[in-house]
Design an enzyme around this catalytic site. Structure first.
Site, PDB file in Angstrom:
ATOM      1  N   VAL A 223     -29.085  -7.799 106.211  1.00 43.61           N
ATOM      2  CA  VAL A 223     -30.110  -8.774 105.845  1.00 43.61           C
ATOM      3  C   VAL A 223     -31.487  -8.107 105.870  1.00 43.61           C
ATOM      4  O   VAL A 223     -32.291  -8.278 104.947  1.00 43.61           O
ATOM      5  CB  VAL A 223     -30.090  -9.982 106.804  1.00 43.61           C
ATOM      6  CG1 VAL A 223     -31.260 -10.905 106.528  1.00 43.61           C
ATOM      7  CG2 VAL A 223     -28.779 -10.745 106.670  1.00 43.61           C
ATOM      8  N   GLY A 225     -32.458  -4.815 105.630  1.00 41.06           N
ATOM      9  CA  GLY A 225     -32.683  -3.842 104.557  1.00 41.06           C
ATOM     10  C   GLY A 225     -32.705  -4.507 103.188  1.00 41.06           C
ATOM     11  O   GLY A 225     -33.548  -4.205 102.342  1.00 41.06           O
ATOM     12  N   GLY A 226     -31.771  -5.428 102.995  1.00 33.33           N
ATOM     13  CA  GLY A 226     -31.678  -6.077 101.695  1.00 33.33           C
ATOM     14  C   GLY A 226     -32.894  -6.936 101.404  1.00 33.33           C
ATOM     15  O   GLY A 226     -33.411  -6.951 100.285  1.00 33.33           O
ATOM     16  N   GLU A 245     -26.155  -8.475  98.409  1.00 36.89           N
ATOM     17  CA  GLU A 245     -25.218  -9.149  99.305  1.00 36.89           C
ATOM     18  C   GLU A 245     -25.610  -8.718 100.711  1.00 36.89           C
ATOM     19  O   GLU A 245     -25.497  -7.542 101.062  1.00 36.89           O
ATOM     20  CB  GLU A 245     -23.792  -8.699  98.969  1.00 36.89           C
ATOM     21  CG  GLU A 245     -22.728  -9.432  99.775  1.00 36.89           C
ATOM     22  CD  GLU A 245     -21.542  -8.554 100.072  1.00 36.89           C
ATOM     23  OE1 GLU A 245     -21.021  -7.894  99.158  1.00 36.89           O
ATOM     24  OE2 GLU A 245     -21.156  -8.498 101.265  1.00 36.89           O
ATOM     25  N   CYS A 282     -17.730  -7.453 105.426  1.00 34.09           N
ATOM     26  CA  CYS A 282     -18.745  -8.489 105.234  1.00 34.09           C
ATOM     27  C   CYS A 282     -18.114  -9.871 105.249  1.00 34.09           C
ATOM     28  O   CYS A 282     -18.813 -10.862 105.410  1.00 34.09           O
ATOM     29  CB  CYS A 282     -19.510  -8.253 103.937  1.00 34.09           C
ATOM     30  SG  CYS A 282     -18.446  -7.784 102.576  1.00 34.09           S
TER      31      CYS A 282
END
Lengths: 509, 509
Positions: A223, A225-226, A245, A282
């Protein structure tokens, strides 16, 4: 200044194996993106794209021995799992080749002029065109299937988009090898090797999403990094689609009737799913709602037995191991949280699987227990014991978005008696895939697959697995009043390519 | 503190007509969004949605007299244009009703288990579900078709999403009237009136895009306003899709052969398109590449004659008039820019149409002339005189994204001789709609329509006109291993609703 070295590291020992590359400078990122952009014309022909994808699968299979060896040395995932993952990756490349050949993804729509419409309709013909260079941010946990040759790359090439991959630092050596294999496949069909760029380094990843010639991005990871990359994509002078994702709890609900019917089987199944691949999926079930009844006790007992029997495992890197150990410790300290099997550090380089329990009432309102509603990567799950449906609803209402949501029902409930359909309706807003009497680990490559979900599961409404993943890299263009002689073959009345389409309102197979 | 009044203003005089509403406070926005959210269940049934859309069209037609009168008083667009626009709006509502009934937009995909796949495929069934409450930001220039009852509202309701509209301050009285009409249509089918919320005020618009229960937004307006809301949507804790149509130059290329063949007709056609609706269309041709030849001179002469004959017109509000006058003046001051017909202030409340010319060489590289590459809302266009194809390419390469790009070709070029197909290929990356020998004003409502384009034309790859506009408000959900008895009817093998779908890989009409 000397270029920063990129080391391949053995997670089983934490030791550096060898230097396999250097981190890309801003200039190198620029050159890589420009080379990819230059290669786009070579992908214009769909027959080249499908042939390239099939050759990529062939070449990966031919290099299998070396690839599995290096992948295992860098990830510790083991040859059995990695062999399966490579097979899946090749299957996926060929599935996208079939999709390219079929051409339904072009969404061809042709309208002849219609003076009776309000306002009148001129000759209009729409199809989809590739967006341009796609940046792909690889995941750590699938060194093939969600990395250099994975679904993002396969679907982008299928769409006609060159790719620049940001390699994951957990398998840089494998990334280099695979990139060479893919370039060889491209060269076989006259496509410049620049069609598949590869860069290493955190800063290079940030440069990449900001590059003016990058037209879209795909990401699989955390979460934190994204979201940082999503924010960078949105803040560009010209924002680009960012299909990330990020993270998912993957809640599971076990009804009282299901627990009464087969508590032991559910407990054992859960143990298998949450410890699979050392809990590094995931779609790992991270939160399980089980009744606070005797049947629920049997489920917990079965889970305890199965998880106790699980061997310690090696995580993908030592930073993850530190996070896992710290995350578990922080959760275990919360009031009313128990750990029938305590997860945590195993040996010097391993972790041991375990699970926590907590009464549902602790999650019904905002508080320190909200930590249990955050994903904890690794072999741990949280069993939430509920008293009644109201408590189930209260917990579900507090969940962030998920990739999956699962319910285990009794045979009668599955047959339509009781709350089965209602529960499916309640789980649907929470996730992109809803499962009944199954486990979320294992994401099939299939036309109906959807691997995505409400934020933070994904940053868009798209999927990163399955045929419709190709839609992420395309945009529609309509041609108005153009002589057919000037149009792409896809848009001509006589349909020389035999494409499925909507013609004057009617769907044509 | 007293609520801020919202005044209806007559653009023909700049005078306030009457107070029609007050600006919504944060609490009122919250209540409006919650009411919309509560109404979502009533839209679950597709037959209710299509019936509601048809009733909305019927009710709008029944209220036509009053609606046109109020719309004209607030926008000065004139009863002829407004009557046409209302007819278009009703046509659009009914077109979406047909789309709902057909059900292709649900994208149903069913895969039976397949053990031969790698990995094996379980029973998987995918369709699309509504995202939730949609925020719609209305445009000034289409008080019906891109406002309260416009394409965003129609497509969102068709998708099953309740709507909260942020009214445009240029027609607040009409917005209130239309909202009442739409609520009446909803009530006819048992749908709570909250399904169509309406808020006024700049701050209310910002609150709206930040509201946790708002799941997506549609916007038509300026680059500045749209980008600010896009940024707010992306910065939310849970980001949401923001489908904004912001601005477009809509370049037109006239080949030397086309000018030689019919310079006069092209000049007259251009005058008609650029002055239509007092130049207040998002698809107004704002930049025209014409040859610096004698044929090009004839085109400019014809344009001069036709534009000189155009009456002064009233813009939608006086702020726009100020912007137009200032924008034209700033552009006219640039070196080598000439104005064969000087656009600018007409009377006290009107503007007069005109156009500018500039040599293409002035736009080949970054500089002060880049101002000419920004949209100037109102009856003005810029004719760029080019010497050769290299100059054309240089200018095209400097353009931002567009809704449309147009080429005028000679008869021979249209028949496939010369550079026709090549030019189409060069225009495709610039726009979402490419026209040949036509004018971009006039956006048909049709399945093949695409009204969108590279940023800043739109902030996403979607369209706001045409059947596929519904895709913006949906997300896919896959069901795995569910007994058919628990599934929505849409996903059952026997296809009781007769939906088009992909069944075990095969497209079924």
């Amino acid at each position: 200044m000397a270029a920063a070295p990129v080391w391949s590291v053995d997670p089983r020992t934490g030791k550096q194996r060898e230097q396999v590359a250097v981190e890309a400078t801003a200039q190198e990122v620029d050159a890589t993106v420009r080379a990819a952009h230059q290669a786009r014309g070579a992908l214009a022909d769909r027959t080249v794209r499908s042939a390239l994808l099939r050759s990529a699968a062939d070449e990966l299979e031919a290099a299998k021995g070396t690839l599995i060896e290096v992948a295992d040395a860098e990830t510790a995932l083991g040859p059995v799992r990695l062999t399966g993952e490579l097979a899946r990756t090749c299957y996926q490349l060929r599935a996208f080749a079939d999709i390219v050949d079929e051409g339904a993804f072009l969404d061809v729509v042709i309208d002849h002029p219609d003076d009776t419409a309000t306002p009148p309709v001129p000759d209009l013909r729409r199809h989809k065109v590739p967006l341009g260079v796609v940046a792909v941010y690889s995941a750590s946990n699938f060194p093939f299937a969600f990395s250099v040759p994975g679904g993002d790359t396969a679907s982008a090439l299928a769409a006609g988009c060159p790719v620049v991959v940001k390699a994951h630092p957990d398998h840089p050596g494998l990334s280099e090898l695979v990139a060479k294999v893919l370039r060889r496949a491209a060269a076989r069909h006259g496509v410049p090797e620049g069609v598949l760029g590869l860069v290493h380094g955190f800063e290079a990843g940030v440069e990449l999403v900001r590059h003016p010639l990058v037209a879209a991005a795909g990401f699989t990871g955390s979460v934190r990094g994204g979201r940082a990359l999503f924010d960078a994509a949105a803040a560009r002078p010209v924002p680009i689609p960012f299909h990330g994702e990020l993270g998912s709890l993957n809640p599971v609900l076990v009804t009282e009737a299901a627990a009464a019917e087969r508590a032991e089987a559910i407990g054992a199944g859960l143990a298998g799913s949450m410890t699979l691949g050392v809990g590094q999926f995931c779609v790992k079930p991270g939160l399980v709602l089980a009744p606070a009844s005797a049947a629920g006790d049997r489920l917990v007992k079965s889970l305890t037995d199965a998880v106790s029997d699980t061997d310690a495992g090696v995580l993908l890197d030592h930073r993850m191991r530190d996070h896992f150990v710290a995350g578990v410790a922080e959760r275990t300290r919360l009031p009313d949280v128990e750990s029938p099997v305590t997860p945590g550090a195993g040996g010097e380089h391993t972790v041991s699987a375990g699970f926590l329990t907590v009464p549902a009432s602790r999650l019904a309102a905002e508080g320190e227990h909200d930590l249990l509603l955050e994903e904890c990567f690794g072999p741990v799950t949280v069993v939430v014991r509920y008293e009644d449906d109201a408590e189930v609803r209260a917990v579900l209402s507090r969940l962030p978005g998920n990739l999956t949501a699962t319910v285990h029902l009794s045979e009668e409930e599955g047959a339509g008696q009781g709350r089965g359909a209602e529960i499916l309706g309640e789980l649907t807003p929470l996730a992109g895939r809803v499962l009944v009497n199954a486990w979320p680990t294992g994401v099939a490559v299939a036309p109906a697959q959807h691997h995505g979900g409400p934020y933070p599961a994904t940053t868009s409404t798209s999927t990163s697995v399955g045929g419709t993943a190709i839609e992420r890299w395309l945009r529609p263009v309509a041609y108005q009043n153009s002589p057919q002689a000037l149009l792409p073959q896809e848009l001509r009345d006589d349909n020389p390519l035999g494409l499925p389409r909507r013609f004057n309102g009617r769907l044509e197979r």
